[in-house]
Motif scaffolding. Structure first.
Motif, mmCIF file in Angstrom:
data_model
loop_
_atom_site.group_PDB
_atom_site.id
_atom_site.type_symbol
_atom_site.label_atom_id
_atom_site.label_comp_id
_atom_site.label_asym_id
_atom_site.label_seq_id
_atom_site.Cartn_x
_atom_site.Cartn_y
_atom_site.Cartn_z
ATOM 1 N N THR A 29 0.856 -1.184 0.000
ATOM 2 C CA THR A 29 0.000 0.000 0.000
ATOM 3 C C THR A 29 0.890 1.231 0.000
ATOM 4 O OG1 THR A 29 -1.685 -1.171 1.261
ATOM 5 C CG2 THR A 29 -1.829 1.227 1.228
ATOM 6 N N ASN A 30 0.651 2.118 -0.920
ATOM 7 C CA ASN A 30 1.355 3.394 -0.986
ATOM 8 C C ASN A 30 0.309 4.498 -0.900
ATOM 9 O OD1 ASN A 30 4.366 2.826 -1.963
ATOM 10 N ND2 ASN A 30 2.976 1.336 -2.854
ATOM 11 N N ILE A 31 0.632 5.518 -0.129
ATOM 12 C CA ILE A 31 -0.296 6.635 0.034
ATOM 13 C C ILE A 31 0.437 7.902 -0.381
ATOM 14 C CG2 ILE A 31 -1.824 7.865 1.602
ATOM 15 C CD1 ILE A 31 -1.583 5.373 3.482
ATOM 16 N N PHE A 32 -0.150 8.626 -1.312
ATOM 17 C CA PHE A 32 0.445 9.871 -1.783
ATOM 18 C C PHE A 32 -0.338 11.042 -1.191
ATOM 19 C CE2 PHE A 32 1.745 6.667 -4.753
ATOM 20 C CZ PHE A 32 3.066 6.990 -5.003
ATOM 21 N N VAL A 33 0.406 11.946 -0.567
ATOM 22 C CA VAL A 33 -0.189 13.109 0.088
ATOM 23 C C VAL A 33 0.507 14.334 -0.473
ATOM 24 C CG1 VAL A 33 -0.680 14.181 2.313
ATOM 25 C CG2 VAL A 33 -0.389 11.702 2.172
ATOM 26 N N GLU A 34 -0.262 15.383 -0.747
ATOM 27 C CA GLU A 34 0.365 16.591 -1.258
ATOM 28 C C GLU A 34 -0.215 17.829 -0.587
ATOM 29 O OE1 GLU A 34 -0.874 17.919 -5.328
ATOM 30 O OE2 GLU A 34 -1.605 15.848 -5.434
ATOM 31 N N ASP A 35 0.646 18.828 -0.440
ATOM 32 C CA ASP A 35 0.245 20.130 0.070
ATOM 33 C C ASP A 35 1.388 21.094 -0.194
ATOM 34 O OD1 ASP A 35 -0.562 22.358 1.931
ATOM 35 O OD2 ASP A 35 -2.126 20.882 2.402
ATOM 36 N N LYS A 36 1.074 22.361 -0.365
ATOM 37 C CA LYS A 36 2.114 23.363 -0.628
ATOM 38 C C LYS A 36 2.866 23.734 0.647
ATOM 39 C CE LYS A 36 -0.036 25.183 -4.723
ATOM 40 N NZ LYS A 36 -0.604 26.286 -5.442
ATOM 41 N N CYS A 37 2.224 23.599 1.785
ATOM 42 C CA CYS A 37 2.834 23.926 3.081
ATOM 43 C C CYS A 37 3.345 22.641 3.730
ATOM 44 C CB CYS A 37 1.793 24.605 3.966
ATOM 45 S SG CYS A 37 2.360 24.892 5.642
ATOM 46 N N ILE A 38 4.620 22.632 4.117
ATOM 47 C CA ILE A 38 5.226 21.431 4.691
ATOM 48 C C ILE A 38 4.526 21.032 5.987
ATOM 49 C CG2 ILE A 38 7.319 20.479 5.725
ATOM 50 C CD1 ILE A 38 8.952 21.927 3.685
ATOM 51 N N LYS A 39 4.224 22.005 6.855
ATOM 52 C CA LYS A 39 3.554 21.680 8.125
ATOM 53 C C LYS A 39 2.211 21.015 7.874
ATOM 54 C CE LYS A 39 5.636 25.462 10.722
ATOM 55 N NZ LYS A 39 5.384 26.705 11.461
ATOM 56 N N LYS A 40 1.450 21.556 6.933
ATOM 57 C CA LYS A 40 0.146 20.973 6.604
ATOM 58 C C LYS A 40 0.304 19.595 5.971
ATOM 59 C CE LYS A 40 -2.321 25.319 5.882
ATOM 60 N NZ LYS A 40 -2.959 26.173 4.857
ATOM 61 N N LEU A 41 1.340 19.440 5.166
ATOM 62 C CA LEU A 41 1.611 18.164 4.512
ATOM 63 C C LEU A 41 1.810 17.061 5.546
ATOM 64 C CD1 LEU A 41 2.365 16.578 1.838
ATOM 65 C CD2 LEU A 41 4.725 17.148 2.417
ATOM 66 N N TYR A 42 2.695 17.308 6.512
ATOM 67 C CA TYR A 42 2.988 16.300 7.526
ATOM 68 C C TYR A 42 1.790 16.086 8.451
ATOM 69 C CZ TYR A 42 7.784 15.454 6.176
ATOM 70 O OH TYR A 42 8.891 15.056 5.493
ATOM 71 N N SER A 43 1.071 17.141 8.741
ATOM 72 C CA SER A 43 -0.128 17.016 9.567
ATOM 73 C C SER A 43 -1.162 16.138 8.866
ATOM 74 C CB SER A 43 -0.705 18.404 9.856
ATOM 75 O OG SER A 43 -1.931 18.300 10.525
ATOM 76 N N LYS A 44 -1.378 16.392 7.586
ATOM 77 C CA LYS A 44 -2.327 15.610 6.792
ATOM 78 C C LYS A 44 -1.882 14.144 6.716
ATOM 79 C CE LYS A 44 -3.775 17.612 2.927
ATOM 80 N NZ LYS A 44 -3.880 17.987 1.483
ATOM 81 N N ALA A 45 -0.590 13.932 6.487
ATOM 82 C CA ALA A 45 -0.067 12.561 6.394
ATOM 83 C C ALA A 45 -0.250 11.819 7.712
ATOM 84 C CB ALA A 45 1.400 12.583 5.983
ATOM 85 N N LYS A 105 12.039 0.680 -3.338
ATOM 86 C CA LYS A 105 11.556 -0.118 -4.468
ATOM 87 C C LYS A 105 10.043 -0.122 -4.449
ATOM 88 C CE LYS A 105 14.841 -3.171 -6.277
ATOM 89 N NZ LYS A 105 15.017 -3.738 -7.472
ATOM 90 N N PHE A 106 9.462 0.129 -5.608
ATOM 91 C CA PHE A 106 8.014 0.090 -5.758
ATOM 92 C C PHE A 106 7.714 -0.721 -7.001
ATOM 93 C CE2 PHE A 106 4.095 2.219 -7.465
ATOM 94 C CZ PHE A 106 3.227 1.646 -6.543
ATOM 95 N N LEU A 107 7.180 -1.925 -6.798
ATOM 96 C CA LEU A 107 6.857 -2.834 -7.893
ATOM 97 C C LEU A 107 8.057 -3.079 -8.814
ATOM 98 C CD1 LEU A 107 3.300 -1.527 -8.798
ATOM 99 C CD2 LEU A 107 3.935 -3.344 -7.205
ATOM 100 N N GLY A 108 9.239 -3.251 -8.220
ATOM 101 C CA GLY A 108 10.433 -3.576 -8.990
ATOM 102 C C GLY A 108 11.185 -2.394 -9.569
#
Length: 186
Positions: A29-45, A105-108
């Motif tokens: 399982t891979n989860i992609f999270v994005e945000d322009k603000c680093i603090k918000k990014l890590y909080s969301k993750a 590594k992700f799917l080889g």
């Protein structure tokens, strides 16, 4: 029967949070999270990880913490507005800090944080050198007409795997890959 239930639960994991994009393959399982603000990014993750952990716990599923890691992808010339402190840039899952890595590594395919594909190309180079060694060791005992078939079976499988992901790199990045010419006319 147990495996079928696990697959059903895992395939439903993306419903545990709408804050990120889930990519599932078998039990990866891979989860992609994005945000322009680093603090918000890590909080969301971290919110996503809390939700995923709750989902897993409710469904009596286990997370292998030894395999958990994350990559922080940044645009090439990225300059953050303000540098967050170290505690704000930690991802935790059930009070366990998740290891940040520069490549995984992700799917080889080896994906790196800069998406320049150098680690994948180096891995590929190493595999192709082994294949060259195999061909060199058997060159005197295999008829020349079979070399082309061997070349295609030994090389193209490695070169073609995941090419839609990493194949758009510039020719200069591909230069380290060994080139082998098989003379099929002799």
């Amino acid at each position: 029967m147990r495996t079928k239930f696990c697959i059903i639960y895992i395939n439903d994991i993306y419903n545990s949070s709408s804050l990120g994009e889930f990519v599932l393959f078998a039990d990866d399982t891979n989860i992609f999270v994005e945000d322009k603000c680093i603090k918000k990014l890590y909080s969301k993750a971290n919110k996503i990880l809390t939700q995923v952990h709750s989902y897993m716990k409710c469904n009596l599923l286990h997370i292998n913490f030894k395999k958990c890691c994350y990559i922080h992808f940044k645009p090439k010339n990225y300059k953050p507005e303000s540098e967050p402190n170290q505690e704000e840039c930690l991802l935790t899952l059930n009070n366990t800090v998740i290891n940040q890595v520069n490549e995984a590594k992700f799917l080889g395919v080896t994906v790196d944080s800069e998406l320049n594909w150098n680690p994948h190309i180096q891995c590929l180079k190493s595999k192709l050198k082994c294949e060259i060694g195999k061909l060199c060791r058997i060159r005197h005992s295999v008829p020349q007409k079979h070399f082309k078939v061997l070349y295609h079976s030994l090389f193209e499988s490695h070169l073609g795997f995941g090419i839609s992901v990493w194949g758009g790199v510039s020719n200069s990045r591909l230069d380290p890959l060994p080139v082998l010419c098989v003379d099929t006319t002799a």
